[in-house]
Design an enzyme around this catalytic site. Sequence first.
Site, short mmCIF file in Angstrom:
data_model
loop_
_atom_site.label_atom_id
_atom_site.label_comp_id
_atom_site.label_asym_id
_atom_site.label_seq_id
_atom_site.Cartn_x
_atom_site.Cartn_y
_atom_site.Cartn_z
N GLU A 115 0.84 -1.21 0.00
CA GLU A 115 0.00 0.00 0.00
C GLU A 115 0.87 1.25 0.00
O GLU A 115 2.02 1.19 0.42
CB GLU A 115 -0.84 0.05 1.30
CG GLU A 115 -1.76 -1.11 1.48
CD GLU A 115 -2.43 -1.09 2.86
OE1 GLU A 115 -2.36 -0.05 3.56
OE2 GLU A 115 -2.99 -2.12 3.23
N LYS A 117 2.37 4.53 1.54
CA LYS A 117 2.53 5.05 2.91
C LYS A 117 2.22 6.55 2.83
O LYS A 117 3.03 7.34 2.36
CB LYS A 117 3.94 4.80 3.42
CG LYS A 117 4.13 5.20 4.87
CD LYS A 117 5.43 4.63 5.40
CE LYS A 117 5.77 5.06 6.81
NZ LYS A 117 5.35 6.35 7.25
N ASP A 119 1.67 10.32 3.60
CA ASP A 119 2.40 11.23 4.49
C ASP A 119 1.42 12.24 5.07
O ASP A 119 1.28 13.37 4.61
CB ASP A 119 3.50 11.95 3.70
CG ASP A 119 4.49 12.61 4.62
OD1 ASP A 119 4.45 12.35 5.85
OD2 ASP A 119 5.32 13.41 4.13
N TYR A 231 -6.96 2.59 6.08
CA TYR A 231 -6.18 1.41 5.70
C TYR A 231 -6.24 0.25 6.68
O TYR A 231 -5.79 -0.84 6.34
CB TYR A 231 -4.71 1.79 5.43
CG TYR A 231 -4.07 2.65 6.50
CD1 TYR A 231 -3.93 4.01 6.32
CD2 TYR A 231 -3.61 2.08 7.68
CE1 TYR A 231 -3.36 4.81 7.29
CE2 TYR A 231 -3.02 2.87 8.66
CZ TYR A 231 -2.90 4.24 8.46
OH TYR A 231 -2.34 5.02 9.42
N LYS A 320 10.82 2.74 3.10
CA LYS A 320 10.99 4.20 3.01
C LYS A 320 11.73 4.56 1.73
O LYS A 320 12.72 3.94 1.38
CB LYS A 320 11.78 4.72 4.23
CG LYS A 320 11.05 4.57 5.55
CD LYS A 320 9.81 5.44 5.61
CE LYS A 320 9.99 6.75 6.27
NZ LYS A 320 10.24 6.88 7.63
N CYS A 415 12.98 48.35 -2.25
CA CYS A 415 12.41 47.39 -3.19
C CYS A 415 13.44 47.07 -4.28
O CYS A 415 14.01 47.98 -4.87
CB CYS A 415 11.14 47.97 -3.81
SG CYS A 415 10.54 47.03 -5.22
N CYS A 418 11.96 48.87 -7.75
CA CYS A 418 11.82 50.32 -7.94
C CYS A 418 12.76 51.13 -7.04
O CYS A 418 12.89 52.33 -7.21
CB CYS A 418 10.37 50.74 -7.71
SG CYS A 418 9.86 50.62 -5.99
N CYS A 433 6.63 46.51 -0.48
CA CYS A 433 7.02 47.70 -1.22
C CYS A 433 5.73 48.51 -1.31
O CYS A 433 4.75 48.05 -1.88
CB CYS A 433 7.49 47.33 -2.63
SG CYS A 433 7.57 48.77 -3.71
N CYS A 438 5.30 51.22 -8.31
CA CYS A 438 6.39 50.27 -8.54
C CYS A 438 6.05 49.46 -9.80
O CYS A 438 4.99 48.84 -9.87
CB CYS A 438 6.54 49.33 -7.35
SG CYS A 438 7.68 47.96 -7.65
S1 IVH Z 1 -0.22 0.52 8.85
C1 IVH Z 1 0.00 -1.71 12.63
N1 IVH Z 1 -0.67 1.56 6.49
O1 IVH Z 1 2.79 5.36 8.61
C2 IVH Z 1 -0.26 -0.85 11.48
N2 IVH Z 1 0.37 2.92 8.11
O2 IVH Z 1 4.98 4.36 11.14
C3 IVH Z 1 0.65 0.29 11.36
N3 IVH Z 1 0.83 5.19 7.37
O3 IVH Z 1 2.01 6.14 11.82
C4 IVH Z 1 0.27 1.27 10.35
N4 IVH Z 1 0.01 4.97 5.34
O4 IVH Z 1 0.33 6.85 10.20
C5 IVH Z 1 -0.17 1.76 7.71
N5 IVH Z 1 -1.16 2.35 4.36
C6 IVH Z 1 -0.67 2.56 5.59
C7 IVH Z 1 -0.14 3.80 5.97
C8 IVH Z 1 0.39 3.93 7.25
C9 IVH Z 1 0.59 5.80 6.20
C10 IVH Z 1 1.50 5.85 8.50
C11 IVH Z 1 0.85 5.63 9.81
C12 IVH Z 1 1.97 5.28 10.76
C13 IVH Z 1 3.19 5.39 9.94
C14 IVH Z 1 4.08 4.20 10.16
#
Ligand code: IVH
Length: 679
Positions: A115, A117, A119, A231, A320, A415, A418, A433, A438
């Site tokens: 999936e 991740k 942010d 999720y 990551k 500025c 100008c 300014c 200007c």
């Molecule tokens: S699963 C036990 N799935 O990533 C389940 N986390 O440190 C743990 N995050 O704080 C999380 N997308 O906020 C999971 N598809 C995803 C995610 C996700 C973002 C974040 C979550 C967590 C951090 C992992």
Amino acid sequence: MAANDLQKRVTELRSTLREHNYNYYVLNEPIVSDKEYDKLLNELRGIEAEHPDLVTPDSPTQRAGAEPSDKFEKVQHPAPILSLANAFNGDDLRAWRDRIARIDERVLEADFVVEPKLDGLTVVLHYQDGVFVQGATRGNGEVGEDVTINLRTLGVLPLRIPVNPDGPQPPANLYVRGEVFIRLDDFDELNRRQAEMGEKTYQTPRNTAAGALRQLDSTITASRPLTMYVYNIVSSDDDVPATQWETLEYMRQLGFPVPSDVIEKCDNIDCVVAACEAWIERREGLDYEVDGAVVKLNNLELSSDLGVVGRDPRGSIAFKFPAQEVTTDLLEIGVNVGRTGVLTPFAVLEPVEIGGVIVKQATLHNFDYIEEKDIRVGDRVLIKRAGDVIPYVIGPVEAARKGKKLKKYQPPKVCPVCGEPVQHIEGEVAWYCVNASCPEQLVRNLEHFVSRSTLDIVGMGIKIVEQFVQEGFIEDVADIYYLDREKIFELEGYGDKRVDNLLESIENSKSRSLGQLINALGIRLVGEVAANDLARRYRDLDEISKVSAVELEAIEGFGPNIAQSVVEWFQQANNKKVLKKLKKAGMWPQSEPMPVVTGDLPFSGLVFVVTGTLPTFSRKDAKEFIESNGGKVTSSVSKKTSYVVVGESAGSKLTKAEELGVPTLDEAALKELPESVDA
Ligand code: IVH
């Protein structure tokens, strides 16, 4: 309508609105226009206002407008909200799989789900019998903060799980986990609007989302474009699917937003590694930020049997992405001049590659930011590029400064375009300014004046604007209506047809609305919404030029800063000249103002706060009563509050009013007030 029929209509409206909401926010495929949606919502609002007993917390009318609170209550999560261990490459992923296979050999046959991740910020949503009752932040993983009223403002969040007779039924108690974030397009648009109004821009989507979610005033949250994906299921009273893949599908069927289009199932670890590596490229094409991929064992029983190390479940891992941060040399700090005269610094960098893109410039946000981070020309600086967001300077690499003699950065005193002195208003972030002539400001102003979002003068792009300013054809925006055909014709590249078309589209702009013209004038803090608010109340620019700040403040959404800015704009001699010229040229749209809020109304200039339950008035009634008498209703008590209207079970606002010595009224006294203040 009979009580029965009324209830039936309310139920019908809610279910239709829910469906439209789902189509709009979750599926991104609206099937009705905004206007049609608003019509239904207004009908429901009307019925609920007259029959407050019919209001339920899951009604689509209950998304915003809750009372701001003083602090967040604590919420105990039903199960620990865990985090994830990290992997940084394919080898780490394989090592993880081998590790857990040694603990439980079922892993050897296991499949996985990969999936995005996201942010953003973790939230835990609690549904009781399908109704959203509470939402919390992650907090320390055991106890979070109650941000229910803020989460209610997210259109994408189901307030009630729609009951589909053919689909799954919602459990008595269901807790789902998701991530709240801001899409990049929405973030850019938010910053564009901020910049346009001369307000400070936001630094990153994630910080902006975090700030918005933790607002004590939910109307602020509602004004930020937050969205969400879910999720995981944290806890449920009913049996839940046995696999992660089915869980995602189950949540999707319950009406939750799930990024199904980018989630993959993998039969083996090679597929997992390939899927994660593919994510490095894929992230670029997404309109939201991801900082990695999450790999989960599909078999949830196996995952749970594997247990937890510290706070990290063994059955999942975060892949990551390689850092999108690099260091390079800061060659120079440049300064842009905006339409409202705001000066914005930017970094000129030794070109450097980040994630396949060569970066030569990066934003420094504002002068306070440079001061805070002590960024100096000549520094080695850390640059971040995230998704499509403009790269920005995180800060100097302090260690690399050793031995270098670098001067602390000073914002320019004049500025850069100008050469006139710049001004810094105490307490504000921006430097301005203030030279009305200007040339850079003029160009930016003209660019705004002719743009699609204001007067839409087709064919008059930035190049032409710059050229006309340079040639001396235009000294203020009104000069657009006094262009000399012959002079343009003499310029290179302007044939008969081109000049005719241009002049025709300028002429056509005279039929634009008053709101469009006010927006085009570029008054500081007045964007499209405020411009239309003014146009709705006043007939033309002459009328607006005579309005006082106090009167303007009585308009919903107009604070003292906007009011002041409008009054000042109309007072400036240069602007008076522009108005005169516009009028003479016939660029003078008229509107049909609503007959409300004039200086003669009894509550003009008075600011009210309503708290507690009033005997006969609903909140909405009280607000309407106050506004129809020319008053303004705000949500928090301050020294500027004229009266606090107090009902039963009034809490902290009453205490605050007493502390500040703000007079209080009950409902009966409020109703009599117009007579007494009028006398
Ligand atoms: S699963 C036990 N799935 O990533 C389940 N986390 O440190 C743990 N995050 O704080 C999380 N997308 O906020 C999971 N598809 C995803 C995610 C996700 C973002 C974040 C979550 C967590 C951090 C992992």
